[in-house]
Design a protein around this motif. Structure first.
Motif, PDB file in Angstrom:
ATOM      1  N   ASN A 246       3.242   6.031  -6.772  1.00  0.00           N
ATOM      2  CA  ASN A 246       4.004   7.078  -6.119  1.00  0.00           C
ATOM      3  C   ASN A 246       5.107   7.513  -6.571  1.00  0.00           C
ATOM      4  O   ASN A 246       5.455   8.893  -6.710  1.00  0.00           O
TER       5      ASN A 246
ATOM      6  N   GLY B 228      -4.720   8.119  -7.535  1.00  0.00           N
ATOM      7  CA  GLY B 228      -3.384   8.695  -6.544  1.00  0.00           C
ATOM      8  C   GLY B 228      -2.795   9.445  -7.547  1.00  0.00           C
ATOM      9  O   GLY B 228      -2.424  10.687  -7.013  1.00  0.00           O
TER      10      GLY B 228
ATOM     11  N   HIS C 263      -6.200   8.524   1.756  1.00  0.00           N
ATOM     12  CA  HIS C 263      -6.436   7.131   1.240  1.00  0.00           C
ATOM     13  C   HIS C 263      -5.212   6.345   0.556  1.00  0.00           C
ATOM     14  O   HIS C 263      -4.185   6.869   0.603  1.00  0.00           O
ATOM     15  N   THR C 264      -5.027   5.187   0.794  1.00  0.00           N
ATOM     16  CA  THR C 264      -4.051   4.448   0.135  1.00  0.00           C
ATOM     17  C   THR C 264      -4.366   3.442  -0.833  1.00  0.00           C
ATOM     18  O   THR C 264      -5.797   3.220  -0.840  1.00  0.00           O
ATOM     19  N   LYS C 265      -3.565   2.990  -1.755  1.00  0.00           N
ATOM     20  CA  LYS C 265      -3.831   1.928  -2.776  1.00  0.00           C
ATOM     21  C   LYS C 265      -2.751   1.173  -3.117  1.00  0.00           C
ATOM     22  O   LYS C 265      -1.585   1.415  -2.588  1.00  0.00           O
TER      23      LYS C 265
ATOM     24  N   CYS D  68       0.589  -0.379  -4.899  1.00  0.00           N
ATOM     25  CA  CYS D  68       1.807   0.367  -5.431  1.00  0.00           C
ATOM     26  C   CYS D  68       1.542   0.250  -6.906  1.00  0.00           C
ATOM     27  O   CYS D  68       1.765   1.306  -7.445  1.00  0.00           O
TER      28      CYS D  68
ATOM     29  N   GLN E  93       0.706  -1.074   0.017  1.00  0.00           N
ATOM     30  CA  GLN E  93       0.082  -0.061  -0.045  1.00  0.00           C
ATOM     31  C   GLN E  93       0.873   1.085   0.195  1.00  0.00           C
ATOM     32  O   GLN E  93       2.013   1.176   0.706  1.00  0.00           O
ATOM     33  N   VAL E  94       0.394   2.176  -0.821  1.00  0.00           N
ATOM     34  CA  VAL E  94       0.996   3.743  -0.824  1.00  0.00           C
ATOM     35  C   VAL E  94      -0.068   4.606  -0.869  1.00  0.00           C
ATOM     36  O   VAL E  94      -1.256   4.353  -1.020  1.00  0.00           O
ATOM     37  N   PRO E  95       0.426   5.795  -0.447  1.00  0.00           N
ATOM     38  CA  PRO E  95      -0.481   6.943  -0.382  1.00  0.00           C
ATOM     39  C   PRO E  95      -1.206   7.195  -1.760  1.00  0.00           C
ATOM     40  O   PRO E  95      -0.545   7.314  -2.744  1.00  0.00           O
TER      41      PRO E  95
END
Length: 288
Positions: A158, A239, A104-106, A108, A97-99
């Motif tokens: 990200n 994201g 929220h996160t999602k 990678c 998970q990344v910001p």
């Protein structure tokens, strides 16, 4: 022949770019992902990118530029071909998970979709991005890619976002294809961040989205019959759009599960047509 010079851009972590390819409303995604893990990407992960033709290295971000003075002289465009060819075989890396912005996160990254006959989205987006980049570089525009080949892993979304921000890009365009399960669903749509989180996500991104929509529509591509309205799709869940500090859009070129659009995407002539429309729309935006 115009000389091409490659340089290296740093990759920063902590942000997320675009994992779309959804089959329906905001937040939906048809891109498959494997079981989640918190492990960081290994050294095999596909790093940010290069000038066309792609470099074999997967560890460095690079830029390409053409010397010919043109409308794009001094402009920088970041092209983000969605997904990557090695994602499916590295579930641990692509599912951490990344910001994703807005708290929220999602994951990678994701694997992307494919046509019913198996032509993958990641191959389509990479081929189209290379053609778009070649066309822009020929007009004197500096092009930065988020990945160098179609056999690596990632980069994480990200990292892709940070490339556009670090490059101080005049435009960031992520290229995808959708995977709606409805065979009759067809047409392209252009996603943009809404509501905007910074000035670049306001009118600059809206202008880029409208210009992209108009350019593709004028080049003969129909607007989506199942997502957004008149070819535009405001999103709050992507994201890369949420975290971009530069004008940014995501283009879903069509539905890979629709027979007609799948045939277009699977052919060299069809990919060239998509690339032509996208490149001309970017040029129009930069000239505006």
């Amino acid at each position: 022949m115009v000389a091409v010079r490659a340089t290296t851009l740093p990759v920063l972590t902590g942000l997320m770019l675009l994992t779309a390819c959804s089959g329906g409303g905001a937040g939906a995604s048809s891109s498959a992902a494997a079981p989640s893990t918190s492990a960081a990407p290994s050294s095999s992960a596909q790093g940010p990118a290069s000038s066309a033709p792609p470099l074999p290295s997967s560890s460095a971000a690079a830029t390409s530029s053409a010397a010919a003075p043109a409308v794009g002289s001094g402009k920088v465009v970041v092209l983000d071909p969605g997904h990557n060819g090695g994602n499916a075989s590295h579930p641990g890396e692509i599912n951490r998970q990344v910001p994703a912005g807005r708290g929220h996160t999602k994951p990678c990254n994701t694997t992307g979709t494919s046509t019913n006959s198996g032509y993958p989205e990641h191959a389509f987006t990479f081929a189209v991005a290379q053609e778009v980049g070649n066309a822009l570089a020929a007009k004197g525009i500096k092009v930065v890619y988020t990945r160098t080949n179609d056999s690596g892993v990632g980069p994480c979304v990200n990292e892709r976002a940070q490339i556009g921000n670090n490059a101080n890009a005049d435009a960031v365009v992520s290229i995808h294809a959708d995977g709606s399960t409805s065979p009759t669903a067809h047409g392209f749509h252009v996603a943009y961040s809404s509501p905007p989180l910074n000035a670049a996500q306001g009118e600059p991104s809206m202008k880029l989205a409208r210009t992209m929509r108009d350019g593709m529509r004028d080049d003969g591509f129909p607007t989506s019959t199942y997502i957004g309205s008149a070819g535009l799709s405001p999103r709050n869940d992507l994201g890369g759009l949420n975290l971009s500090t530069r004008p940014a859009v995501l283009v879903e070129c069509g539905n890979m599960r629709n027979a007609d659009e799948a045939a277009q995407m699977s052919s060299a002539a069809g990919r060239q047509h998509y690339a032509q429309a996208i490149a001309q729309a970017i040029e129009a935006y930069l000239a505006g």
